[in-house]
Structures are given as structure tokens and as C-alpha cells.
Design an enzyme around this catalytic site. Sequence first.
Site, PDB file in Angstrom:
ATOM      1  N   LYS A  13       8.668   1.124  16.940  1.00 39.60           N
ATOM      2  CA  LYS A  13       9.384   2.189  16.996  1.00 39.60           C
ATOM      3  C   LYS A  13       8.572   3.375  17.767  1.00 39.60           C
ATOM      4  O   LYS A  13       9.077   4.128  18.397  1.00 39.60           O
ATOM      5  CB  LYS A  13       9.531   2.808  15.368  1.00 39.60           C
ATOM      6  CG  LYS A  13      10.144   1.749  14.681  1.00 39.60           C
ATOM      7  CD  LYS A  13      10.486   2.445  13.391  1.00 39.60           C
ATOM      8  CE  LYS A  13       9.340   2.889  12.601  1.00 39.60           C
ATOM      9  NZ  LYS A  13       8.503   1.464  11.879  1.00 39.60           N
ATOM     10  N   ARG A  87      13.169   6.321   5.067  1.00 37.66           N
ATOM     11  CA  ARG A  87      12.500   5.063   4.560  1.00 37.66           C
ATOM     12  C   ARG A  87      13.114   4.674   3.212  1.00 37.66           C
ATOM     13  O   ARG A  87      12.756   3.646   2.680  1.00 37.66           O
ATOM     14  CB  ARG A  87      10.968   5.055   4.455  1.00 37.66           C
ATOM     15  CG  ARG A  87      10.271   4.675   5.652  1.00 37.66           C
ATOM     16  CD  ARG A  87       9.146   4.984   5.594  1.00 37.66           C
ATOM     17  NE  ARG A  87       7.967   4.058   6.281  1.00 37.66           N
ATOM     18  CZ  ARG A  87       7.297   4.278   7.414  1.00 37.66           C
ATOM     19  NH1 ARG A  87       7.578   5.563   7.737  1.00 37.66           N
ATOM     20  NH2 ARG A  87       6.484   3.832   8.055  1.00 37.66           N
ATOM     21  N   ARG A 126      -3.464  -3.698  16.182  1.00 42.87           N
ATOM     22  CA  ARG A 126      -3.035  -2.460  16.794  1.00 42.87           C
ATOM     23  C   ARG A 126      -4.214  -1.008  16.815  1.00 42.87           C
ATOM     24  O   ARG A 126      -4.753  -1.170  15.727  1.00 42.87           O
ATOM     25  CB  ARG A 126      -1.997  -1.884  15.991  1.00 42.87           C
ATOM     26  CG  ARG A 126      -1.450  -0.534  16.434  1.00 42.87           C
ATOM     27  CD  ARG A 126       0.016  -0.549  15.934  1.00 42.87           C
ATOM     28  NE  ARG A 126      -0.080   0.241  14.556  1.00 42.87           N
ATOM     29  CZ  ARG A 126       1.042   0.781  13.813  1.00 42.87           C
ATOM     30  NH1 ARG A 126       2.320   0.575  14.303  1.00 42.87           N
ATOM     31  NH2 ARG A 126       0.943   1.072  12.610  1.00 42.87           N
ATOM     32  N   ARG A 169       2.352  -2.906   2.748  1.00 44.20           N
ATOM     33  CA  ARG A 169       3.207  -2.134   3.645  1.00 44.20           C
ATOM     34  C   ARG A 169       4.319  -2.939   3.920  1.00 44.20           C
ATOM     35  O   ARG A 169       5.449  -2.261   3.767  1.00 44.20           O
ATOM     36  CB  ARG A 169       2.378  -1.808   4.927  1.00 44.20           C
ATOM     37  CG  ARG A 169       1.536  -0.609   4.896  1.00 44.20           C
ATOM     38  CD  ARG A 169       0.680  -0.315   6.162  1.00 44.20           C
ATOM     39  NE  ARG A 169       1.405   0.388   7.159  1.00 44.20           N
ATOM     40  CZ  ARG A 169       1.162   0.457   8.428  1.00 44.20           C
ATOM     41  NH1 ARG A 169       0.164  -0.428   8.630  1.00 44.20           N
ATOM     42  NH2 ARG A 169       1.983   1.220   9.343  1.00 44.20           N
TER      43      ARG A 169
HETATM   44  P1  AMP Z   1       3.940   5.095   9.983  1.00 36.88           P
HETATM   45  O1  AMP Z   1       2.910   5.700  10.706  1.00 36.88           O
HETATM   46  O2  AMP Z   1       5.289   5.355  10.169  1.00 36.88           O
HETATM   47  O3  AMP Z   1       3.797   3.610   9.853  1.00 36.88           O
HETATM   48  O4  AMP Z   1       3.764   5.793   8.404  1.00 36.88           O
HETATM   49  C1  AMP Z   1       2.284   5.398   7.731  1.00 36.88           C
HETATM   50  C2  AMP Z   1       2.350   5.937   6.274  1.00 36.88           C
HETATM   51  O5  AMP Z   1       2.840   7.053   6.074  1.00 36.88           O
HETATM   52  C3  AMP Z   1       3.326   4.843   5.515  1.00 36.88           C
HETATM   53  O6  AMP Z   1       2.620   3.661   5.126  1.00 36.88           O
HETATM   54  C4  AMP Z   1       3.543   5.866   4.382  1.00 36.88           C
HETATM   55  O7  AMP Z   1       2.602   5.810   3.285  1.00 36.88           O
HETATM   56  C5  AMP Z   1       3.779   7.082   4.904  1.00 36.88           C
HETATM   57  N1  AMP Z   1       4.847   7.500   5.449  1.00 36.88           N
HETATM   58  C6  AMP Z   1       5.718   7.765   6.715  1.00 36.88           C
HETATM   59  N2  AMP Z   1       6.786   7.926   6.610  1.00 36.88           N
HETATM   60  C7  AMP Z   1       7.060   8.082   5.235  1.00 36.88           C
HETATM   61  C8  AMP Z   1       8.471   8.178   4.701  1.00 36.88           C
HETATM   62  N3  AMP Z   1       9.627   8.340   5.340  1.00 36.88           N
HETATM   63  N4  AMP Z   1       8.475   8.074   3.175  1.00 36.88           N
HETATM   64  C9  AMP Z   1       7.534   7.968   2.667  1.00 36.88           C
HETATM   65  N5  AMP Z   1       6.185   7.679   3.275  1.00 36.88           N
HETATM   66  C10 AMP Z   1       6.125   7.904   4.669  1.00 36.88           C
END
Ligand code: AMP
Length: 211
Positions: A13, A87, A126, A169
Site C-alpha cells: 500500500k 481498518r 523492510r 499484526r
Molecule cells: P501501518 O503503518 O499502516 O502498518 O500502521 C502501523 C500501526 O499503526 C498499526 O499496526 C496500528 O497499530 C496503527 N494504525 C494505523 N492505522 C490504523 C487504523 N486505521 N486503526 C487502528 N490502528 C491503526
Amino acid sequence: MNVLFMGPPGSGKGTQSKLLCERFGMEHLSTGDILREAITNKTEVGMRAKSFMDKGEYVPDAVVIDLIKARLSSLAGKGFILDGFPRTVPQAQALDKVLIELSLALKGIFFFNVEKDILVNRLSARRTCRSCNRIMNAEQLSADPCSVTGSPCDFYQRNDDKPEVITKRIQVYQEQTTPVIDYYKTNSNFLTVDGTLPADQVFQIIVKKLN
Ligand code: AMP
């Protein structure tokens, strides 16, 4: 033009968001990036979010919904990519509501489909630039200048890209985000993309659908 990217962590993404922003000059709204920035700046939201993020859990809906509402309200007509939001189903319902309030619509809803084994390998390797959030494989780090600092990118391994958090995750994603795919599946702008294809091919598929 407004676009939504969905998919498990490591499905591409972020990479596709960067490419699409470069092509169409859109605003990249990644809740993960916004939360990490809040942590770096030691804001109240950042301090609250950190403990959830470090464990690989989701930050409470109310926190991320407020963040996204504020960002969407201040776009002043600029197109956006939502990356990593919504999410959960309550987040998707809140997004529908705010889009109606702001008279905005989504032109494309893309789901990046990637198997678990590939995700684990990708996430473990990564590395992310601290300044521009560029994502690269640890084996192939670029020495190109960072788009924010102008110096070479400062790559690091995110806390939640460490092996002990990755599995959690993916589990949280399967439990809480799979229902969001069902929420959007019947929308005529929804498209499942094979996220294991090379990034340039994924990008072409996305651009074709948006045209
Ligand atoms: P990402 O960078 O998108 O992988 O997000 C990293 C972390 O941020 C996730 O594992 C969650 O802990 C938190 N996070 C990001 N977006 C959301 C969301 N829409 N809802 C809840 N937690 C989020």
C-alpha cells in the site's frame, strides 16, 4: 480523485501510494505515518498510540477516526489516498459518514491480496526512511537523496517490523480488517489486485482502473 488502499501490512500500500502521489499529485493519508509522526513529536495522541503500535495492536477507533476527519476536512479540494484506514468496520462506517458530510467520493477502492508467508518475509526485510517514509528492502537500500532532507535516506527498522510483532499484526489484520473487505466488496469501484506482482505492474493495473 480520491482513492482507498486496503490490504495486510507489507502488501504494498505504501509503495503504491508514493507512486500514485507522484503521478497525480494527491495527498497521502496514511494513519500509520500520521501516528508515527505524533509519536516522534511526543504529542498526547502519539503517547496514547505508542503502546498499541509497539504490540502490533490497533489504536482505538475514536483516535484514528478523529485524525482522519481532521485531515480530510483540511484538504481544500486536493485528491487523496487513504492508506491503512479504515481498518475496522466502525472506521468504515465513520468514513462513509464524513465523506457524505464533505461531499467527497472514492473513485477506486483497491485491495492488495498477498499470502501470509510472503508478508512475513517482506516485513522482516523492510526498512523505512525516518524522514520521507520511503520503504525499501534491507538488501537493496537506495542511496538516492531523501525527498525531505536532500541527504541519503535514513533507513531504520520499525519496532513493529520486528519478527515478534509481525505475526501479531497479521493476526489482528485477519480478525479485524477482513470484515472491512466484505464491507466494500460489492462497491463497483472495488478491485482486488495481486499484490505479489512487481510494483510497476501493480501500479499499471491501478492507473488503468482509475482511467
Ligand atoms: P501501518 O503503518 O499502516 O502498518 O500502521 C502501523 C500501526 O499503526 C498499526 O499496526 C496500528 O497499530 C496503527 N494504525 C494505523 N492505522 C490504523 C487504523 N486505521 N486503526 C487502528 N490502528 C491503526
